[in-house]
Design an enzyme around this catalytic site. Sequence first.
Site, PDB file in Angstrom:
ATOM      1  N   GLU A 121      45.415  44.264 -82.106  1.00 25.97           N
ATOM      2  CA  GLU A 121      44.982  43.098 -81.329  1.00 25.97           C
ATOM      3  C   GLU A 121      45.103  43.447 -79.837  1.00 25.97           C
ATOM      4  OE1 GLU A 121      45.950  38.347 -81.117  1.00 25.97           O
ATOM      5  OE2 GLU A 121      47.258  39.664 -82.257  1.00 25.97           O
ATOM      6  N   HIS A 145      48.879  47.137 -68.310  1.00 22.64           N
ATOM      7  CA  HIS A 145      47.909  46.051 -68.121  1.00 22.64           C
ATOM      8  C   HIS A 145      48.251  45.316 -66.826  1.00 22.64           C
ATOM      9  CE1 HIS A 145      45.017  42.998 -69.275  1.00 22.64           C
ATOM     10  NE2 HIS A 145      45.890  42.090 -68.889  1.00 22.64           N
ATOM     11  N   ASP A 163      45.739  44.065 -76.107  1.00 18.54           N
ATOM     12  CA  ASP A 163      46.724  43.601 -75.118  1.00 18.54           C
ATOM     13  C   ASP A 163      47.867  42.775 -75.706  1.00 18.54           C
ATOM     14  OD1 ASP A 163      45.347  44.874 -73.070  1.00 18.54           O
ATOM     15  OD2 ASP A 163      44.125  43.112 -72.606  1.00 18.54           O
TER      16      ASP A 163
HETATM   17  C1  GRF Z   1      45.035  49.721 -63.692  1.00 15.04           C
HETATM   18  O1  GRF Z   1      44.961  48.524 -62.967  1.00 15.04           O
HETATM   19  C2  GRF Z   1      45.597  49.466 -65.061  1.00 15.04           C
HETATM   20  O2  GRF Z   1      46.523  48.449 -65.088  1.00 15.04           O
HETATM   21  C3  GRF Z   1      44.366  49.073 -65.828  1.00 15.04           C
HETATM   22  O3  GRF Z   1      43.344  49.891 -65.330  1.00 15.04           O
HETATM   23  C4  GRF Z   1      43.650  50.274 -64.006  1.00 15.04           C
HETATM   24  C5  GRF Z   1      43.632  51.762 -63.984  1.00 15.04           C
HETATM   25  O4  GRF Z   1      43.821  52.284 -62.694  1.00 15.04           O
HETATM   26  N1  GRF Z   1      44.602  49.219 -67.242  1.00 15.04           N
HETATM   27  P1  GRF Z   1      44.033  53.818 -62.491  1.00 15.04           P
HETATM   28  O5  GRF Z   1      42.822  54.539 -63.101  1.00 15.04           O
HETATM   29  O6  GRF Z   1      45.304  54.216 -63.195  1.00 15.04           O
HETATM   30  O7  GRF Z   1      44.107  54.032 -61.019  1.00 15.04           O
END
Ligand code: GRF
Length: 215
Positions: free
Chosen positions: A154, A120, A156
């Site tokens: 839940e 995240h 995140d």
């Molecule tokens: C990343 O910023 C990740 O943290 C979020 O979605 C984005 C995915 O980027 N969950 P990628 O497809 O891995 O380049």
Amino acid sequence: MDEIVFRSPRKKGRIAVFLSGRGSNFMAIRSAVERGAIDAEISLVLSNKADAPGLLRARDMGLETLFLDPKLFASREDYDRAIIGEIEGRRIDLICLAGYMRVLTPGLCEAFKYRIVNIHPALLPSFPGLHVQQKAIDWGVRFSGCTVHFVAAEVDMGPIILQAAVPVLQDDTEDTLAARILVEEHRIYPEAVGLYFAGRIEVRGRRVFILEPGA
Ligand code: GRF
């Protein structure tokens, strides 16, 4: 001390990556597997988007890919039940969510408790949800970053495995902050998955402990 509720297995694992977009975190995990930093193989790359660039790249690399079309399922529960079947059939040890833009149903989360991780782009529990780089700028925080965590029902909010912080600069835009955070994502996500299959992750209560090698 809190009760030990989980200890990650020390084994050569089988990973499924779920993604909906460009797949840069998938590529970071893939590189770490290739150089032996993660003792696992990527056994499946699954997407809810037929044209996700990450899915196409995985296919080009010769990895097994699966596009599951949400339109073919009557409900989110049905969709996730199909996922459970695909995952169980391939004896997957760990699901890595990497820009997978669907909220998992409680049934899927429960079926693979401590076997689903996510990255995240914020320091949870601050800024869950979407567009969190902009939210961090708007709030005026001086630091943001990224979080690798176990997935619980839940959104995140599962136990935090690793985090990395980056400064938020006064002239940051959503894109510049996202790029700074992404560098750290590509570092800590493979690191966390590597620790998982090194048997070095233990969950006590809701806290994750990183064990010494060989502990
Ligand atoms: C990343 O910023 C990740 O943290 C979020 O979605 C984005 C995915 O980027 N969950 P990628 O497809 O891995 O380049």
